[in-house]
Design an enzyme around this catalytic site. Sequence first.
Site, PDB file in Angstrom:
ATOM      1  N   ASP A 110       0.828  -1.206   0.000  1.00 60.83           N
ATOM      2  CA  ASP A 110       0.000   0.000   0.000  1.00 60.83           C
ATOM      3  C   ASP A 110       0.863   1.257   0.000  1.00 60.83           C
ATOM      4  O   ASP A 110       1.996   1.231   0.462  1.00 60.83           O
ATOM      5  CB  ASP A 110      -0.858   0.088   1.272  1.00 60.83           C
TER       6      ASP A 110
HETATM    7  N1  URA Z   1      -1.377  -5.839   3.926  1.00 62.29           N
HETATM    8  C1  URA Z   1      -1.782  -4.552   3.937  1.00 62.29           C
HETATM    9  O1  URA Z   1      -2.786  -4.245   4.569  1.00 62.29           O
HETATM   10  N2  URA Z   1      -1.077  -3.654   3.257  1.00 62.29           N
HETATM   11  C2  URA Z   1       0.036  -3.949   2.547  1.00 62.29           C
HETATM   12  O2  URA Z   1       0.647  -3.078   1.950  1.00 62.29           O
HETATM   13  C3  URA Z   1       0.448  -5.289   2.546  1.00 62.29           C
HETATM   14  C4  URA Z   1      -0.280  -6.208   3.240  1.00 62.29           C
END
Ligand code: URA
Length: 258
Positions: A110
């Site tokens: 993310d």
């Molecule tokens: N889980 C999440 O919530 N975000 C990420 O970036 C990776 C795994």
Amino acid sequence: AEQEVAERLQKVMARAGVASRRHCEALILAGRVTVNGQVVTKLGTKVVPGKDVIEVDGRPLGTPETKVYVMLNKPKGYVSTLYDPQGRPKVIDLLGDDVAQRVYPVGRLDFDTEGLLLLTNDGDLAHGLMHPSRMVKETYIVKVRGVPGPAKLRALQEGIELEDGPTAPAEVKMLDVRPPNSATLSVRIHEGRNRQVRRMFAALGHEVIHLRRTTLGPLKLGDLPVGEWRYLTDQEVADLYRAAGLRLGGRPRRAGRR
Ligand code: URA
């Protein structure tokens, strides 16, 4: 006369190491690909490799590229996609001009997630690592608001009901507790669903304050500073191949050194 074998544009692009075939289709649809100087947005377009001049964002496709493997410690505030409609900073920009090959991220983190991101132009490896049937384990260090009690830790270990189905059992360890404000845990999962860790904790009523990935299969982030990258060692590449259930060999590749 010379024998000319026309092939689908996205297939030729993927083989040259641009990206996965699906991502190449997205590049074509986005108008970022030219053939002999003309923008092509039709997916079925046929080209003759070695004759037609194909460019992506104005950069010519080379011959099938040397394989490169890069580990990045992704900072917060970067998207791990190659293209962002909102124009936010991209992880690929952190590599600068040092990596000549067109690499792309294997899986995503993310915008607000930090940590280990693997980038490569090795489509076989990327595909092998991300395939649902043998998705490798990943470790996340998660700082959450509040302190999850034993029942919540057990729920994480047994699987959490999310809107896209229950999660597989996670390995969970409490690393640090700061009651009543926050706790830091390590969570190992092997599914890689979108925003999975954030959604797992949200389902338990805990906001994620900080999220960082520290391992991906056999790869470990180690002490690589945030925002920095390095090439994988030959040993790391070999370990990844094994983890993805693939055989190394026959293909041009270079782990490289900085
Ligand atoms: N889980 C999440 O919530 N975000 C990420 O970036 C990776 C795994």
